[in-house]
Design a protein around this motif. Structure first.
Motif, short mmCIF file in Angstrom:
data_model
loop_
_atom_site.label_atom_id
_atom_site.label_comp_id
_atom_site.label_asym_id
_atom_site.label_seq_id
_atom_site.Cartn_x
_atom_site.Cartn_y
_atom_site.Cartn_z
N PHE A 164 -6.52 -4.07 -1.34
CA PHE A 164 -6.04 -4.30 -2.71
C PHE A 164 -5.02 -5.42 -2.73
CE2 PHE A 164 -3.41 -3.72 -6.40
CZ PHE A 164 -4.31 -3.36 -7.40
N TYR A 165 -4.12 -5.44 -1.75
CA TYR A 165 -3.09 -6.48 -1.71
C TYR A 165 -3.71 -7.86 -1.54
CZ TYR A 165 0.92 -9.24 -0.20
OH TYR A 165 1.88 -10.21 -0.09
N GLU A 167 -6.69 -8.86 -2.33
CA GLU A 167 -7.47 -9.26 -3.49
C GLU A 167 -6.62 -9.52 -4.74
OE1 GLU A 167 -10.28 -6.13 -4.02
OE2 GLU A 167 -11.54 -6.74 -2.31
N ASN A 168 -5.40 -9.02 -4.73
CA ASN A 168 -4.55 -9.15 -5.93
C ASN A 168 -3.18 -9.73 -5.59
OD1 ASN A 168 -6.18 -7.46 -8.12
ND2 ASN A 168 -6.26 -6.30 -6.20
N ILE A 284 1.41 0.00 -4.36
CA ILE A 284 -0.06 -0.04 -4.39
C ILE A 284 -0.64 1.35 -4.09
CG2 ILE A 284 -2.11 -0.99 -3.29
CD1 ILE A 284 -0.51 -3.57 -2.84
N LEU A 288 -3.12 3.41 -6.61
CA LEU A 288 -4.47 3.85 -6.22
C LEU A 288 -4.58 5.37 -6.32
CD1 LEU A 288 -5.15 1.52 -3.14
CD2 LEU A 288 -6.04 1.29 -5.48
#
Length: 314
Positions: A164-165, A167-168, A284, A288
């Motif tokens: 996630f990190y 990709e964002n 994060i 999630l």
């Protein structure tokens, strides 16, 4: 003042044994004590019953008809009392929950959430300018406690957090943002007149309420929240100019897209920051985990657990 040895002062008498006795006259002393007592009693009564009880104090009048403080307070309670008390109760409920479940929230976590809210520009930053700084931090802290309680038993794999990190990552490169107020006028000439009034010491907030033709922001003293340079959700003239305005200073007249004019001021600059993976790992993971909950939960869900009662009795 002189003293005389007569009946109005000190009188010497001789006893049967021939020894002198000095006897003070007590009547004047008793009168003096009585006067002091009555004076103190009257003062105490006056203190208990003021000439103008607070509830009857006039706060406004219309055509000679007064509006009292009691009427004013009752109207505010009716319009905003429930929401205000609900917020206070929920803050206390979350504070109790933190103690019960051993939840800790650091200043660094609060700073991160505030920075993320300022950069979101999706409406979630409304609470950032609806209250003072300390109150704002209290609300963010309460929200973090709620999220931590709800997600304390949900396990998120490190790999999912890292993905996630990656990709964002742009989300965590937070630019400078500027708390901004604006006054919208019909013409540039009117805007120039406002600038002259500001130069003469007039309050920007007061002028926004009085002069701005944008009633929505004018009623808030011109407050439009935190602006990021180049922000697409605000008029280009404003987003391009905001970084060049000194804190507590104001701009020259700006021509808006609809042809009207505006003057803006910056009341606070929030420095940007680039957050590392370590900085946002917990954030994060919590986000999630929240996505796995079947529905959103509010602090009211904990009222029964912590024996919560309130004025509205629901």
């Amino acid at each position: 003042m002189s003293y005389r040895r007569d009946d109005r002062d000190v009188r010497i008498a001789t006893s049967d044994a021939g020894r002198p006795r000095r006897r003070l006259k007590t009547k004047p002393l008793m009168i003096l004590l009585l006067i002091l007592f009555v004076g103190n009693l009257l003062w105490f009564i006056a203190w208990l019953i003021p000439n103008n009880p607070e509830g009857d104090e006039e706060v406004a009048s219309v055509d000679g008809q007064e509006i009292t403080r009691q009427e004013w307070m009752a109207a505010m309670e009716e319009q905003h009392g429930r929401e205000t008390l609900l917020e206070l109760v929920n803050l206390k409920v979350m504070e109790t929950a933190a103690k019960e479940y051993g939840i800790k929230v650091s200043d660094k976590e609060i700073d991160l959430e505030l920075a993320m809210m300022r950069s979101a520009r999706d409406g979630s930053e409304v609470m950032l300018y609806s209250s003072d700084t300390e109150h704002m931090r209290e609300k963010v802290k309460a929200q973090l406690i709620l999220e931590k309680v709800l997600t304390k038993d949900i396990v998120i794999e490190d790999a999912a957090i890292e993905t996630f990190y990656q990709e964002n990552q742009a989300l965590y490169d937070v630019p400078d943002s500027y708390r901004t107020r604006m006054i919208v006028l019909e013409t540039t000439q009117e805007a120039q007149g406002v600038i002259e009034e500001l130069g003469n010491g007039s309050s920007f907030e007061a002028l926004a309420r009085e002069r701005s033709v944008d009633t929505a922001t004018g009623s808030l003293g011109g407050d439009i929240g935190y602006i990021v340079p180049g922000q697409s959700t605000i008029d280009t003239a404003i987003s391009n100019a905001v970084s060049g305005v000194d804190v507590e200073g104001w701009s020259e007249p700006l021509t808006l897209a609809d042809g009207r004019a505006a003057v803006i001021t910056v009341t606070e600059k929030a420095e940007g920051n680039t957050f590392t993976y370590k900085d946002v790992e917990g954030h994060i993971s919590r986000e999630l985990a929240l996505e796995q909950l079947p529905q959103s939960v509010t602090p009211e869900a904990f009222w029964q657990e912590f024996d919560t009662e309130w004025f509205y009795g629901e």
